[in-house]
Scaffold this motif. Sequence first.
Motif, PDB file in Angstrom:
ATOM      1  N   ILE A  65      57.806 -13.690  61.674  1.00 39.38           N
ATOM      2  CA  ILE A  65      57.413 -12.486  60.937  1.00 39.38           C
ATOM      3  C   ILE A  65      55.998 -12.718  60.432  1.00 39.38           C
ATOM      4  N   GLY A  66      55.126 -11.744  60.634  1.00 36.15           N
ATOM      5  CA  GLY A  66      53.768 -11.939  60.174  1.00 36.15           C
ATOM      6  C   GLY A  66      53.006 -10.654  59.916  1.00 36.15           C
ATOM      7  N   PHE A  67      52.200 -10.675  58.855  1.00 33.17           N
ATOM      8  CA  PHE A  67      51.298  -9.567  58.530  1.00 33.17           C
ATOM      9  C   PHE A  67      50.349 -10.009  57.440  1.00 33.17           C
ATOM     10  N   PRO A  68      49.184  -9.441  57.360  1.00 33.27           N
ATOM     11  CA  PRO A  68      48.495  -8.530  58.283  1.00 33.27           C
ATOM     12  C   PRO A  68      47.700  -9.334  59.325  1.00 33.27           C
ATOM     13  N   ILE A  69      47.975  -9.079  60.587  1.00 36.71           N
ATOM     14  CA  ILE A  69      47.420  -9.880  61.678  1.00 36.71           C
ATOM     15  C   ILE A  69      46.486  -9.031  62.529  1.00 36.71           C
ATOM     16  N   ALA A  70      45.256  -9.497  62.666  1.00 39.94           N
ATOM     17  CA  ALA A  70      44.241  -8.773  63.441  1.00 39.94           C
ATOM     18  C   ALA A  70      44.514  -8.870  64.939  1.00 39.94           C
ATOM     19  N   ASN A  71      44.905 -10.031  65.421  1.00 40.84           N
ATOM     20  CA  ASN A  71      45.112 -10.264  66.852  1.00 40.84           C
ATOM     21  C   ASN A  71      46.605 -10.320  67.192  1.00 40.84           C
ATOM     22  N   ARG A  72      47.332  -9.338  66.682  1.00 37.41           N
ATOM     23  CA  ARG A  72      48.777  -9.362  66.831  1.00 37.41           C
ATOM     24  C   ARG A  72      49.261  -9.262  68.281  1.00 37.41           C
ATOM     25  N   GLU A  73      48.560  -8.519  69.133  1.00 36.32           N
ATOM     26  CA  GLU A  73      48.972  -8.424  70.537  1.00 36.32           C
ATOM     27  C   GLU A  73      48.875  -9.792  71.214  1.00 36.32           C
ATOM     28  N   GLU A  74      47.811 -10.508  70.895  1.00 32.35           N
ATOM     29  CA  GLU A  74      47.630 -11.855  71.444  1.00 32.35           C
ATOM     30  C   GLU A  74      48.752 -12.783  70.949  1.00 32.35           C
ATOM     31  N   ILE A  75      49.099 -12.667  69.686  1.00 30.51           N
ATOM     32  CA  ILE A  75      50.152 -13.507  69.117  1.00 30.51           C
ATOM     33  C   ILE A  75      51.519 -13.107  69.682  1.00 30.51           C
ATOM     34  N   TYR A  76      51.766 -11.793  69.847  1.00 26.24           N
ATOM     35  CA  TYR A  76      53.017 -11.352  70.480  1.00 26.24           C
ATOM     36  C   TYR A  76      53.163 -11.984  71.864  1.00 26.24           C
ATOM     37  N   ALA A  77      52.121 -11.928  72.663  1.00 26.02           N
ATOM     38  CA  ALA A  77      52.162 -12.491  74.023  1.00 26.02           C
ATOM     39  C   ALA A  77      52.469 -13.987  73.970  1.00 26.02           C
ATOM     40  N   LEU A  78      51.830 -14.687  73.052  1.00 26.63           N
ATOM     41  CA  LEU A  78      52.058 -16.117  72.901  1.00 26.63           C
ATOM     42  C   LEU A  78      53.517 -16.395  72.523  1.00 26.63           C
ATOM     43  N   LEU A  79      54.045 -15.634  71.576  1.00 29.72           N
ATOM     44  CA  LEU A  79      55.424 -15.830  71.132  1.00 29.72           C
ATOM     45  C   LEU A  79      56.410 -15.575  72.266  1.00 29.72           C
ATOM     46  N   GLN A  80      56.116 -14.584  73.078  1.00 28.71           N
ATOM     47  CA  GLN A  80      56.968 -14.309  74.236  1.00 28.71           C
ATOM     48  C   GLN A  80      56.916 -15.478  75.213  1.00 28.71           C
ATOM     49  N   ASP A  85      62.735 -15.791  69.876  1.00 32.52           N
ATOM     50  CA  ASP A  85      63.824 -14.827  70.003  1.00 32.52           C
ATOM     51  C   ASP A  85      63.542 -13.476  69.359  1.00 32.52           C
ATOM     52  N   PHE A  86      62.777 -13.468  68.268  1.00 34.95           N
ATOM     53  CA  PHE A  86      62.476 -12.222  67.560  1.00 34.95           C
ATOM     54  C   PHE A  86      61.103 -12.343  66.919  1.00 34.95           C
ATOM     55  N   ALA A  87      60.312 -11.297  67.076  1.00 30.98           N
ATOM     56  CA  ALA A  87      58.981 -11.285  66.450  1.00 30.98           C
ATOM     57  C   ALA A  87      58.726  -9.922  65.827  1.00 30.98           C
ATOM     58  N   LEU A  88      58.234  -9.955  64.608  1.00 33.96           N
ATOM     59  CA  LEU A  88      57.808  -8.742  63.916  1.00 33.96           C
ATOM     60  C   LEU A  88      56.431  -9.040  63.343  1.00 33.96           C
ATOM     61  N   LEU A  89      55.422  -8.472  63.970  1.00 27.15           N
ATOM     62  CA  LEU A  89      54.038  -8.674  63.546  1.00 27.15           C
ATOM     63  C   LEU A  89      53.429  -7.312  63.267  1.00 27.15           C
ATOM     64  N   MET A  90      52.666  -7.210  62.187  1.00 27.77           N
ATOM     65  CA  MET A  90      52.031  -5.938  61.826  1.00 27.77           C
ATOM     66  C   MET A  90      50.605  -6.163  61.366  1.00 27.77           C
ATOM     67  N   SER A  91      49.788  -5.160  61.653  1.00 23.67           N
ATOM     68  CA  SER A  91      48.466  -5.115  61.041  1.00 23.67           C
ATOM     69  C   SER A  91      48.655  -4.506  59.654  1.00 23.67           C
ATOM     70  N   GLU A  92      47.626  -4.530  58.846  1.00 19.95           N
ATOM     71  CA  GLU A  92      47.722  -3.940  57.508  1.00 19.95           C
ATOM     72  C   GLU A  92      47.993  -2.436  57.607  1.00 19.95           C
ATOM     73  N   ALA A  93      47.330  -1.759  58.546  1.00 20.26           N
ATOM     74  CA  ALA A  93      47.539  -0.312  58.716  1.00 20.26           C
ATOM     75  C   ALA A  93      48.987  -0.019  59.117  1.00 20.26           C
ATOM     76  N   GLU A  94      49.535  -0.814  60.024  1.00 19.84           N
ATOM     77  CA  GLU A  94      50.926  -0.610  60.449  1.00 19.84           C
ATOM     78  C   GLU A  94      51.897  -0.864  59.294  1.00 19.84           C
ATOM     79  N   ARG A  95      51.620  -1.878  58.505  1.00 17.66           N
ATOM     80  CA  ARG A  95      52.480  -2.190  57.360  1.00 17.66           C
ATOM     81  C   ARG A  95      52.484  -1.022  56.373  1.00 17.66           C
ATOM     82  N   LEU A  96      51.298  -0.487  56.080  1.00 21.81           N
ATOM     83  CA  LEU A  96      51.210   0.644  55.161  1.00 21.81           C
ATOM     84  C   LEU A  96      51.888   1.887  55.736  1.00 21.81           C
TER      85      LEU A  96
END
Length: 176
Positions: A65-80, A85-96
């Motif tokens: 679980i992580g926020f606020p992450i600027a390079n979340r797509e890159e981190i999602y790909a890495l986690l995959q 098993d489960f990833a929830l990453l958000m930018s600050e805008a997405e969190r708000l």
Amino acid sequence: MDLIRIGDKVVSRHKIDTLINEILRLRSAGLSQTDVAAGLGIDRTLVSRLESLGEVRKGKSVAVIGFPIANREEIYALLQDEGVDFALLMSEAERLDYVRQKSGIELFDSIMELIAKAHSYDQVVVIGSDKRIKIIRAVLDKEVVGLEIGESPLKEDKYVDPAEVAAVIRAVKAGN
């Protein structure tokens, strides 16, 4: 050839493949071994043995679980790639947006569901502020690995080093 003779029997390879695919589909959809066996008219031990034969990894299930992450797509790909098993990453805008789009009760229910989901994993990694990591540790009441990206409150997206995330995930999976 689809048909195989074994002694007095003729066995359909297609029928076996179709049944195996259905067993795996139902199990990955969340059905229990007992439910799958009952629904398909087979013995539960067949489901269990089939899973054992095909098992690639056994061990800790990992959620990130992580926020606020600027390079979340890159981190999602890495986690995959790392088999998380489960990833929830958000930018600050997405969190708000997530908070603003829900009523109070909807937000409460949604957060409770996320907490329950996170608690179901053997290991949880949190990428966030010092305060958020501390809160999640308290709420989950289990060991949480924290990857601190700044002091609270974080109001802007932070770049997260993929190499550091990969090292943490590998260490968690290795049991270190």
